[in-house]
Scaffold this active site. Sequence first.
Site, PDB file in Angstrom:
ATOM      1  N   SER A 128      42.188  33.486  38.016  1.00 12.22           N
ATOM      2  CA  SER A 128      43.369  32.637  38.047  1.00 12.22           C
ATOM      3  C   SER A 128      43.040  31.240  37.493  1.00 12.22           C
ATOM      4  O   SER A 128      42.544  31.126  36.374  1.00 12.22           O
ATOM      5  CB  SER A 128      43.908  32.568  39.482  1.00 12.22           C
ATOM      6  OG  SER A 128      45.193  32.012  39.532  1.00 12.22           O
ATOM      7  N   ASP A 271      50.183  42.073  37.130  1.00 13.88           N
ATOM      8  CA  ASP A 271      50.138  40.633  37.392  1.00 13.88           C
ATOM      9  C   ASP A 271      51.439  39.962  36.956  1.00 13.88           C
ATOM     10  O   ASP A 271      51.835  40.045  35.800  1.00 13.88           O
ATOM     11  CB  ASP A 271      48.947  40.022  36.639  1.00 13.88           C
ATOM     12  CG  ASP A 271      48.573  38.630  37.133  1.00 13.88           C
ATOM     13  OD1 ASP A 271      49.422  37.962  37.732  1.00 13.88           O
ATOM     14  OD2 ASP A 271      47.423  38.228  36.897  1.00 13.88           O
ATOM     15  N   HIS A 304      48.870  39.869  40.961  1.00 11.97           N
ATOM     16  CA  HIS A 304      47.861  38.853  40.675  1.00 11.97           C
ATOM     17  C   HIS A 304      46.692  38.910  41.663  1.00 11.97           C
ATOM     18  O   HIS A 304      45.533  38.765  41.278  1.00 11.97           O
ATOM     19  CB  HIS A 304      48.521  37.472  40.717  1.00 11.97           C
ATOM     20  CG  HIS A 304      47.625  36.346  40.329  1.00 11.97           C
ATOM     21  ND1 HIS A 304      47.106  36.210  39.058  1.00 11.97           N
ATOM     22  CD2 HIS A 304      47.138  35.300  41.052  1.00 11.97           C
ATOM     23  CE1 HIS A 304      46.350  35.118  39.001  1.00 11.97           C
ATOM     24  NE2 HIS A 304      46.353  34.561  40.193  1.00 11.97           N
TER      25      HIS A 304
END
Length: 332
Positions: A128, A271, A304
């Site tokens: 991330s 995601d 995610h």
Amino acid sequence: MSALKKTDIFDFTLQNGVNKSWLPLYYQVFGQPIGTAPVVLVNHALTGNSQVTGEKGWWNALIGENKIIDTELYTVIAFNIPGNGFDGNSEDLIPNYKDFTAEYIAKLFWKGLNSLGIYRLFAVIGGSLGGGIAWEMAFLQPNNIQHLIPIASDWKASDWLIANVLVQDQILNNSSNPIHDARMHAMLLYRTPESLKAKFNRTKNDNQDLFQIESWLLHHGKKLESRFELAAYKLMNHLLKTIGENMDSEQLLAFAEETTTQIHLIAVNSDYFFTADENRETFEILKKVTNQVSYNEIQSIHGHDAFLIEFEQLSGILKNIFATTKLKTILA
């Protein structure tokens, strides 16, 4: 547990001209002493910190003795993004969170590494936001990283990501319960409808007052509120939209032509934050000019957050990267 250490960065000028005469950069070292083994830098995500392994380590499944990133063979370093609150001084350190960008955090990390006598990295890995900062580090020094491993990330913030950063920023600045409310919204970006259905399937609590999904969201809001400072959340959220803000596709191609770094793109098929489509597009761009790029995709319903859940798949992808040095170390 590895002790929290500090290196001081002096006379650091930010992109907007703001000068920081002093910034403390906190970090932890795991595994082998600096200077005795290949160095792996681990960049933390939005609510993470430098405690990547050991007691309360957030990536224990990947990092540690006899793990994929084996602390018997590597020096593992993790910096805290200044102001993340891990040392408890967010408000004092970051009075204006919009002064900082992902690029300038990357510059700080390089300065921190250099202050420790480290000028080349075997690998920089992060998920991330941490992956975005890893990209920025590679852009700054294209020939001093052997393996770049951004996971559930990308080299730039997409329009979708920038839009969600704005919504989060509005909640953080306008809600009467900012961290709690922003976290509840964010959890819906980190997971998927399929993930939530598999976990809750419209069940209610025993008292029948709330659906379990409601209780879960309220719990995550309260949990983050108890351990994270508002200044830290504002900064980390802001940094997301600055990833790659000074880069375009042509500059990305120029970087790919110049760099000696092996780039390992790892996306998550579901995601909603850094989408797999964006990562595939990045791969298509890069492979036009370099054969030092690979693409792998974690298959998961969890969105995610799969980079913090699907450890078996992630370990399988990373195994060959870190096995190379393992073999060299054993043979030596």
